[in-house]
Design an enzyme around this catalytic site. Sequence first.
Site, PDB file in Angstrom:
ATOM      1  CD  GLN A   1      -2.854  -0.906  -0.184  1.00  0.00           C
ATOM      2  OE1 GLN A   1      -2.815  -1.804  -1.018  1.00  0.00           O
ATOM      3  NE2 GLN A   1      -3.548   0.190  -0.379  1.00  0.00           N
TER       4      GLN A   1
ATOM      5  CG  HIS B   1      -1.282   2.715  -4.025  1.00  0.00           C
ATOM      6  ND1 HIS B   1      -1.854   2.688  -5.275  1.00  0.00           N
ATOM      7  CD2 HIS B   1      -1.634   1.546  -3.433  1.00  0.00           C
ATOM      8  CE1 HIS B   1      -2.510   1.555  -5.443  1.00  0.00           C
ATOM      9  NE2 HIS B   1      -2.393   0.847  -4.336  1.00  0.00           N
TER      10      HIS B   1
ATOM     11  CD  GLU C   1      -8.455   2.608   0.335  1.00  0.00           C
ATOM     12  OE1 GLU C   1      -8.758   2.690  -0.874  1.00  0.00           O
ATOM     13  OE2 GLU C   1      -7.364   3.017   0.790  1.00  0.00           O
ATOM     14  CG  HIS C   2      -7.334  -1.623   1.377  1.00  0.00           C
ATOM     15  ND1 HIS C   2      -6.760  -0.400   1.073  1.00  0.00           N
ATOM     16  CD2 HIS C   2      -7.953  -2.040   0.245  1.00  0.00           C
ATOM     17  CE1 HIS C   2      -7.024  -0.096  -0.192  1.00  0.00           C
ATOM     18  NE2 HIS C   2      -7.745  -1.068  -0.718  1.00  0.00           N
TER      19      HIS C   2
ATOM     20  CG  ASP D   1      -5.297  -3.443  -4.637  1.00  0.00           C
ATOM     21  OD1 ASP D   1      -6.262  -2.894  -4.072  1.00  0.00           O
ATOM     22  OD2 ASP D   1      -4.122  -3.316  -4.253  1.00  0.00           O
TER      23      ASP D   1
ATOM     24  CG  HIS E   1     -49.265  19.437   3.704  1.00  0.00           C
ATOM     25  ND1 HIS E   1     -48.883  20.736   3.505  1.00  0.00           N
ATOM     26  CD2 HIS E   1     -48.169  18.676   3.436  1.00  0.00           C
ATOM     27  CE1 HIS E   1     -47.610  20.767   3.134  1.00  0.00           C
ATOM     28  NE2 HIS E   1     -47.150  19.527   3.082  1.00  0.00           N
TER      29      HIS E   1
END
Length: 445
Positions: free
Chosen positions: A271, A274, A340-341, A374, A433
């Site tokens: 990771q 990235h 996230e992961h 992924d 109404h």
Amino acid sequence: MTSRIELARVDLRGRTPTTAQLRTALPRGGVDVDSVLHQVRPVVEAVRDRGATAALEFGAKFDGVTPETVRVPAAELAAALDGLDPAVRAALEVAIARTRAVHADQRRTDTTTEVVPGGTVTERWVPVERVGLYVPGGNAVYPSSVVMNVVPAQAAGVESLVVASPPQEQFGGLPHPTVLAAARLLGVEEVWAVGGAQAVALLSYGGSDTDGADLAPVDLITGPGNIYVTAAKRLCRGLVGIDAEAGPTEIAILADATADPVHVAADLISQAEHDVLAASVLVTDSPALADAVDAALTTQLTVVKHAERVTAALRGAQSGTVLVDDIDQGLRVVNAYAAEHLEIQTAQATAVAARVRSAGAIFVGPYAPVSLGDYCAGSNHVLPTAGCARHSSGLSVQTFLRGIHVVDYTEAALKDVAGHVVALADAEDLPAHGQAVRARFEALS
């Protein structure tokens, strides 16, 4: 030679921090989107006012190239697929098949509830009419992001979609050929050579291409991007729907003494590869494992291609090791972090994973690394970041569907409930109404 990597440590042993304290104490990355809004707003406004012309001007400024047209010619898509490495094509075909299998099961069916005799409410699930799917450039090439965005849109029944990806100077102003090939493989016919904030703006406002062709605006934009893409999404939210404001990627690994430090280190590195802002966090009740992971990181970084980038990410404030008393406390930590992961590398990993309540995606055991998700697990890799997994989901078929309630009542069914409608309307001081109901029966008397 790579110097020793020692992840910064947060020691929570013997402590019982509150959820609020955990959110403050844990390593966390992120970017300040507000800080670039003043730079992005003129880009969005220029594209709003001048369409493709402005978008291409910004492409020349930021990407260093100006394609002849925004829309990539069909022949270029075909040529990209024809020239694709057979091994990459085979891998993409597997990824597509598995992702389609998972997402096909997400499609919702319409349901009708008979509330009373003669009174029904039907929930219809209707796909968004036209969507824009953003595929970033930057440090890497992302054909997998084409798969992850296009497949759920197609499974939802979206009839019109466009993939937007930055033009590349080395490819004559076209997006990367592997991205084009993936789009062609999925049956995508419309790809725009535009990236960054200008891509989000052009998708939102539309316009005319340099050859006069219509660049129709979309109703929803999905897909990750850098801080400028995120800022443009924020500025265009409301005019179009957006999936999320994605931040830098992140991984958390909950591990005990049974975990293999070589695996843990490899996954943290994967990771960190990235982005220098990527977050890699280990949560463990084993100081010995933490030490072994540091050693494994140092060893593996001697052979990692992007060692400088990875090292910067691992040494950043967003990465580190959190020491806990036991797995129960570790679960409190990862639920507060909402990664996230999230990998679970513990004894009884399946049972531990079942207790997780906040994560974009959970990877269970030693043979489910994040990199599997992924590409080829079948799951979606467009996931919430920066703790947003506490309240949001990753990209799915549901992202591209709208639930519409259809109310169908007979005269008798309305008359039966009319008094209650009038009572609630009067209680809210909205007498018109109630009159809207009375009028239907007073007219008949």
